[in-house]
Write a protein that holds these residues in place. Structure first.
Motif, PDB file in Angstrom:
ATOM      1  N   ILE C  71      65.831  47.945 -43.869  1.00  0.00           N
ATOM      2  CA  ILE C  71      64.995  47.829 -45.060  1.00  0.00           C
ATOM      3  C   ILE C  71      64.662  46.366 -45.290  1.00  0.00           C
ATOM      4  O   ILE C  71      65.504  45.605 -45.751  1.00  0.00           O
ATOM      5  CB  ILE C  71      65.743  48.335 -46.313  1.00  0.00           C
ATOM      6  N   PRO C  72      63.444  45.955 -44.949  1.00  0.00           N
ATOM      7  CA  PRO C  72      63.080  44.562 -45.264  1.00  0.00           C
ATOM      8  C   PRO C  72      62.148  44.525 -46.453  1.00  0.00           C
ATOM      9  O   PRO C  72      60.985  44.233 -46.327  1.00  0.00           O
ATOM     10  CB  PRO C  72      62.341  44.147 -44.001  1.00  0.00           C
ATOM     11  N   SER C  73      62.657  44.865 -47.617  1.00  0.00           N
ATOM     12  CA  SER C  73      61.752  45.014 -48.747  1.00  0.00           C
ATOM     13  C   SER C  73      62.024  43.922 -49.766  1.00  0.00           C
ATOM     14  O   SER C  73      62.987  43.992 -50.510  1.00  0.00           O
ATOM     15  CB  SER C  73      61.983  46.394 -49.379  1.00  0.00           C
ATOM     16  N   GLY C  74      61.189  42.910 -49.781  1.00  0.00           N
ATOM     17  CA  GLY C  74      61.346  41.852 -50.768  1.00  0.00           C
ATOM     18  C   GLY C  74      62.669  41.143 -50.590  1.00  0.00           C
ATOM     19  O   GLY C  74      63.004  40.670 -49.514  1.00  0.00           O
ATOM     20  N   HIS C  77      67.364  43.060 -48.091  1.00  0.00           N
ATOM     21  CA  HIS C  77      67.263  43.009 -46.639  1.00  0.00           C
ATOM     22  C   HIS C  77      68.486  43.682 -46.075  1.00  0.00           C
ATOM     23  O   HIS C  77      69.581  43.134 -46.119  1.00  0.00           O
ATOM     24  CB  HIS C  77      67.211  41.540 -46.210  1.00  0.00           C
TER      25      HIS C  77
END
Lengths: 504, 100, 645
Positions: C71-74, C77
């Motif tokens: 998950i590289p969301s904002g 990480h």
């Protein structure tokens, strides 16, 4: 009068080649029909379609330029709309063979010839850069349509449609001229580009002209609103669509509307460029048109649900579609006009296709009532499915072209509202648009439901005839391909915005 | 010199009369006559402006607009004729088969 | 070597996919082979990686493998990565080793069951989830494994789902677990919010910087995480699902509800030891609840008649010991007991399975007795396990339990009362376990003749795992022999790097609190052993020699006996206080809020739409004059509107 020096403006007929050709071809179709022995029922029609195709080919090879002074200007915007006009005429004629075969015996050539003439008028209109040629183009568009609407002289509905169209049309035409006269008076010129500058400068010095400008605005909006079937000038549309022959209704819904759009764009987006936005109140036409667009969306989508006649329902639906298009028109940024172009393009495929199917069904069964479509999916699955696809594109369901059309229109408005703080009212309009788009799904889906989910199968078995099938195929192809891959058309449509002075 | 506003007021009055005529009359032909009246009022306004500004554009416009109006009249009356042949009446109120 | 880390969870996953997708198409032996081979392969790789890890110097014993960014969301990480350090090495060896033995056992136990393929698919899926849980390098991936084992637990408890009690038990397990998971999630969010990452290594490094030791925030996080642990590891108040989970097949009870899944909570707390060391109040809560659960469950176990129920409550009780260990800041002891418990409890369950199998599915001990001559291997291994759990010196359980008891007395986070509770529970444990042994294997044969005819020792597929576990139950503790015996406590040294950071926060008076030192330790140890032997003797007396004593005491203490037999009526209390009101609330929300308000609102909206449509359509009169009128009215209104502006 001033000096006796008469300078002739540049007369260059080359740029008008498609129009001239099509005009002559229309005369040729008339003549052919009168002189031939009328052995074949479809010859005139095929001739007309051929003429359109050749005109399109000529169009592709015509260069951009200005002929006849500023009266005729061939530019990307004009080219885009001419393609739409030619396409809609082509598809209208293509879907008319079945209906005209029985109902029109003696005047076939005139039927097709008038369609061609109307197309010439539209093309002329889209190339105008001047109030006069705009008006003439507009009239050349509408007058044949008056005749075409009442073409089935023996049919009560058709003549009623014709007379209603005529009276309201003439009325609005008078309003239009009156409004144009004020614009002319305020700016001292009929050239739209010059008018843009003159009016803006006059407005700076004399604020009192505001009242007259308001009058002009409203009158012209009334005149063009008639063409566009924008409320409160829309009331002719349901009756005329219902009464006139189905291919003519199709042609009206796309071609005539596109003509109204380009005329509107030229006068307002180009001519009254400075007068958009609340800071120019009371002269801003932006909010005015925005309100009318909301009215269009609300009215069109609300009344359509109770219609039982499919052509009438499609009329209300096209009123609503115009509402969406006008949202794109009032956002004065590059994406706005581009989205208008894309919308009418996607709309052309979907609507012409839908009407083509209505024409096929009407030819087979003689009925235009929605209920008579019940159970069609069992006996004619192809017809039902294609119709469903067209309706879903009109409703704006991805991945069909109609979805992107609506998306771009809303996106352009939001983009404008975010970039420019005074354009906050655009948010409201987009809100209304979104809400009513949801409502609209009901009546489109209702037809799908009637076709697919009725208890009994339809008593009719409808087959495609050749030209109509081709038209439907073109429609499906357009709706699906441009839904999956809208970029090329959007790119082409963006060139339109250059004509209006928007930089991307 | 007659001031331009006189022409404009006449034009406006004519336009108004024409409009009222369209809204009130029941005979199709009378309605169309009133529409023609409106068109001519607009033409008058155009000429007045053209005169005031001393340019010819308005005159040219009126020429062509008159021609167009004539064509429209021809077509319109033909439609009225077709309607009459079909329904035996020129009372515009009788034509309400398509409604709602 | 790091590159092979992902193979450990991968093998059982492949096994699950093969067995699951080709359900019904593979032959029985194929299914067996796939399932057992995949776990065996995991075990082999685990072993190899263990030695790799061992070859590294102690303070850098970490092998990490990040497979991909999940998950590289904002700012969030999260990687999909595995971390092998001493703690997870212990866990994977236990999970794969014991898991393998149980898989082999299951091939024999489930031989006649029609849902064979499904069983092994679920079992492999469980192994995959459990390995993901212990190998994950961040809290989120661990939570994925956490939920995965919860799901498999549900599937396997309700394996015989046609039986209502089984499917109910499955649901109960899942729902109660969910309540715990909620606490886990909130704790995880708080960690992320303050540290900015969910990665274990990052959290361990940043924790001393970001959090203030002893603050409310750290305590809250630790308590919330502990709530999750109480759900998964069956502590008070969320233990109620474990006894009901006995509805599942016995090997499932052995694997999931004894050796592996229920230990996930302990593992999680050991993993987060640094945060707990920073929150001594939370540690105290953990210790108290652990001790209380241990005692509480042991008392219930005294009165149960179903062989598996006794073992279930015994598990809850032993888990309490593990939490007690963690709560007195002796995480190493907790993990040590986790390991030895896995050996002997799995053995106990598998042995019970063997007995049940032999007794034609009879589980009530009152109808058993004297089985030792019919089931010799089962008896001997079972006895070894019982000796281990009772804490008889020399066996694995002795070393681990003794360490816990000593630390709960002497550690700075400990308290003599905690020791006392552990001490009493040890005696009770010995008592009820030997009660079980005597009732089942010794004494009069109380079964009916029909059943007696079918008693048979289990096949090799079942007895060989028993024997292996038996050996482990004996020698398994020898790697953790405490210092006072003069040997090196290998286990403690092995886990030291993991617990090192937390030691900074140990209360200052550690040195002084080792009160008494070695002599006190010997004294307490001897006291415990004597107490345990006494308890065994009493059990012998009551259930072997003079069984009428048992009956007499039961009648004298009927009230107490009933209370224990009905598990303090906890389930009924929960039902009345929690379940009923929630059900009523749902009914209210459905009948009133949903039907009346929400549906009414939507329908009203549609009616309004329809009404306005009717109204607007009347405008279209069909008369041209009215069209033109509207035209003009429109123009006038628009002009007026614009002029008014």
């Amino acid at each position: 009068m001033s000096s006796m020096d008469i300078t002739f403006p540049a007369f260059d007929l080359r740029f008008m080649a498609p129009e001239i050709f099509l005009f002559l071809w229309a005369l040729f179709v008339f003549a052919y029909d009168v002189t031939s022995k009328r052995k074949s029922s479809t010859a005139a029609g095929y001739l007309a379609m051929l003429g359109l195709m050749i005109a399109g080919a000529i169009l592709a090879y015509t260069n951009y330029g200005q002929g006849y002074g500023s009266m005729f200007l061939f530019e990307p915007a004009a080219k885009f709309f001419k393609i739409i006009f030619l396409g809609s005429a082509f598809m209208a004629i293509g879907s008319s063979f079945g209906i005209t075969k029985e109902r029109i015996i003696n005047h076939r050539g005139e039927f097709f010839g008038l369609i061609l003439l109307s197309t010439v008028g539209m093309m002329f209109l889209s190339s105008s850069n001047e109030l006069l040629s705009l008006y003439i183009g507009l009239e050349l568009t509408t007058i044949p349509l008056f005749v075409l609407a009442s073409f089935f002289k023996d049919n009560k509905l058709s003549v009623e449609a014709g007379i209603k169209y005529f009276i309201v049309g003439a009325f609005s035409s008078a309003l239009l001229v009156y409004g144009m006269s004020f614009l002319y008076g305020l700016s001292g010129t009929t050239d739209l580009v010059q008018m843009k500058i003159n009016i803006a400068m006059t407005h700076l010095t004399f604020k009192e002209i505001g009242v007259i400008l308001v009058l002009a605005n409203v009158l012209i909006i009334a005149g063009l609103g008639f063409k566009l079937s924008l409320p409160p000038f829309h009331q002719w549309a349901p009756d005329v669509y219902e009464g006139s022959p189905t291919p003519i209704a199709a042609f009206l819904s796309v071609g005539s509307k596109a003509a109204g759009l380009i005329a509107f764009a030229k006068i307002f987006v180009n001519g009254l460029y400075a007068f958009n936005g609340p800071e120019m109140a009371p002269n801003d036409w932006g909010i005015l048109v925005g309100i009318l667009a909301c009215a269009a969306m609300i009215l069109g989508n609300t009344v359509a649900i109770r219609q039982t006649n499919i052509k009438r329902m499609l009329a209300y639906s096209s009123i609503a579609q115009v509402g969406y298009i006008m949202i794109g028109m009032v956002t004065m940024n590059d994406l706005g006009i581009a989205s208008v172009g894309f919308y009418i393009f996607a709309y052309m495929f979907a609507n012409m296709g839908a009407f083509a199917i209505v024409a096929i069904f009407e030819e087979r069964t003689g009925s235009c009532e929605i209920q008579s479509y019940a159970g069609l999916s069992h006996t004619s699955p192809v017809l039902a499915t294609t119709f469903a696809v067209f309706l879903l594109s009109l409703a704006g369901i991805p991945p069909l072209a109609g979805f992107f059309a609506k998306f771009f229109v809303f996106a352009s408005a939001i983009k404008m509202a975010q970039a420019d703080a005074t354009a906050g009212w655009l948010y409201w309009i987009v809100g209304v648009g979104l809400l009513t788009a949801v409502f609209s799904l009901y009546y489109y889906a209702n037809i799908i439901k009637v076709m697919f989910f009725s208890k009994e199968a339809s008593p009719y078995r409808v087959h495609y005839t050749f030209p109509s099938f081709g038209i439907v195929l073109i429609g499906i192809a357009g709706v699906i391909i441009f839904g999956l891959y809208p970029e090329p058309i959007l790119k082409f449509a963006s060139d339109i915005s250059l004509s209006f002075g928007f930089l991307p | 010199m007659i001031p331009i506003s006189a022409y404009l007021i006449v034009a406006a009055v004519l336009f108004g009369i024409g409009t009222v005529g369209v809204l009130i009359s029941r005979n199709m032909i009378v309605v169309f006559m009133c529409v023609e009246l409106m068109l001519n009022a607009a033409n008058l306004a155009l000429i007045a402006f053209s005169r005031a500004l001393n340019i010819m554009d308005g005159h040219v416009f009126v020429f062509l607009a008159l021609a167009v109006a004539a064509a429209e009249a021809a077509v319109g009356l033909a439609i009225v004729l077709a309607v009459y042949r079909n329904r035996e009446t020129v009372n515009i109120d009788r034509f309400d088969m398509m409604k709602w | 070597m790091a590159d092979y880390l992902y193979l450990i969870p991968l093998f059982p996953l492949i096994g699950f996919l093969i067995n699951g997708l080709l359900l019904g198409k593979l032959s029985r032996s194929m299914v067996n082979l796939v399932a057992c081979a995949s776990v065996a392969a995991s075990f082999v790789v685990s072993l190899l990686l263990f030695f790799d890890l061992k070859s590294l110097p102690p303070d850098s014993r970490v092998i990490e493998q990040v497979l991909f960014t999940w998950i590289p969301s904002g700012t969030l990480h999260v990687n999909f990565g595995f971390l092998l350090d001493p703690l997870s090495a212990v866990m994977i060896l236990v999970v794969t080793g014991v898991g393998f033995l149980i898989h082999v056992y299951s091939t024999g136990y489930m031989k006649h069951d029609p849902g064979f393929g499904r069983y092994f698919a679920y079992l492999n899926l469980f192994t995959f989830s459990m390995l993901t849980l212990v190998l994950a390098n961040n809290y989120l991936l661990m939570f994925v494994g956490w939920e995965g084992v919860g799901l498999c637990s549900y599937l396997l408890i309700g394996f015989w789902f046609e039986k209502k009690s089984a499917s109910d038990a499955g649901k109960k397990a899942f729902i109660v677990n969910r309540i715990g998971d909620f606490g886990f999630l909130i704790g995880m969010f708080l960690i992320f919010w303050h540290v900015g990452s969910l990665d274990f290594r990052v959290v361990m490094e940043q924790a001393p910087i970001v959090f203030i030791a002893g603050s409310g925030l750290v305590t809250a996080i630790c308590l919330l995480l502990f709530v999750g642990a109480t759900g998964k590891s069956a502590q008070i108040p969320l233990y109620v699902w474990l006894p009901d989970a006995m509805e599942g097949p016995t090997p499932v009870s052995a694997l999931i509800h004894a050796a592996t899944m229920v230990t996930a909570g302990v593992y999680m707390i050991a993993r987060t030891n640094i945060l707990y060391m920073m929150a001594p109040d939370a540690l105290m809560v953990v210790a108290i609840i652990g001790a209380a659960t241990a005692l509480f469950a042991a008392t219930i176990g005294l009165a149960q008649n179903d062989i598996k129920r006794v073992l279930a409550y015994s598990t809850v009780s032993q888990l309490g010991y593990m939490f007690l260990a963690c709560g007195v800041a002796s995480f190493t002891a907790g993990i040590f007991h986790l390991m030895t418990h896995a050996f002997f409890k799995a053995l106990l369950f598998l042995g019970a399975g063997s007995v049940i199998h032999a007794m034609s599915e009879q589980q009530d001990m009152r109808y058993m007795g004297g089985l030792k001559k019919y089931l010799p291997i089962t008896y001997i291994t079972f006895l070894l396990a019982t000796l281990a759990i009772s804490g008889i010196p020399g066996f694995s359980g002795f070393f681990s339990k003794d360490e816990i008891l000593w630390k709960s007395f002497s550690s700075a986070n400990g308290h003599p009362i905690l020791w006392a509770i552990g001490f009493v529970t040890a005696g009770l444990t010995a008592f009820y376990m030997f009660r079980l042994v005597y009732m089942t294997f010794h004494g009069k044969e109380r079964m009916d003749d029909e059943t007696r005819k079918h008693i048979h020792e289990s096949p090799y597929s079942m007895t060989v795992p028993l024997m292996v576990l038996g050996v482990l139950s004996v020698i398994g503790g020898w790697i953790g022999i405490p210092h006072i015996f003069g040997a090196t406590n290998y286990f403690e040294h092995w886990l030291e790097p993991v617990m090192a950071a937390g030691k900074h926060f140990a209360p200052v008076h550690t040195a002084a609190a080792e009160s008494g030192g070695a002599s006190t330790e010997w004294m307490l140890m001897i006291l415990t052993v004597v107490f345990v032997l006494a308890a065994i003797f009493i059990a012998y007396l009551f259930y072997n020699k003079r069984t009428e004593l048992a009956t007499a005491w039961r009648q004298r203490l009927t009230g107490v006996h009933n209370l224990l037999l009905n598990k303090y009526y906890v389930d009924e209390i929960y039902g009345a206080i929690i379940v009923r009101p929630v059900i009523n609330l749902s009914l209210f929300l459905w009948k009133v809020v949903d039907v009346v308000f929400i549906d009414g609102f939507i329908n009203g909206f549609a009616t309004m739409y329809d009404g306005s449509s009717e109204f607007m359509s009347k405008m279209q009169t069909g008369r041209v004059r009215s069209y033109a009128t509207l035209f003009v009215i429109g123009v006038v209104i628009l002009i007026a509107y614009m002029v008014m502006e």
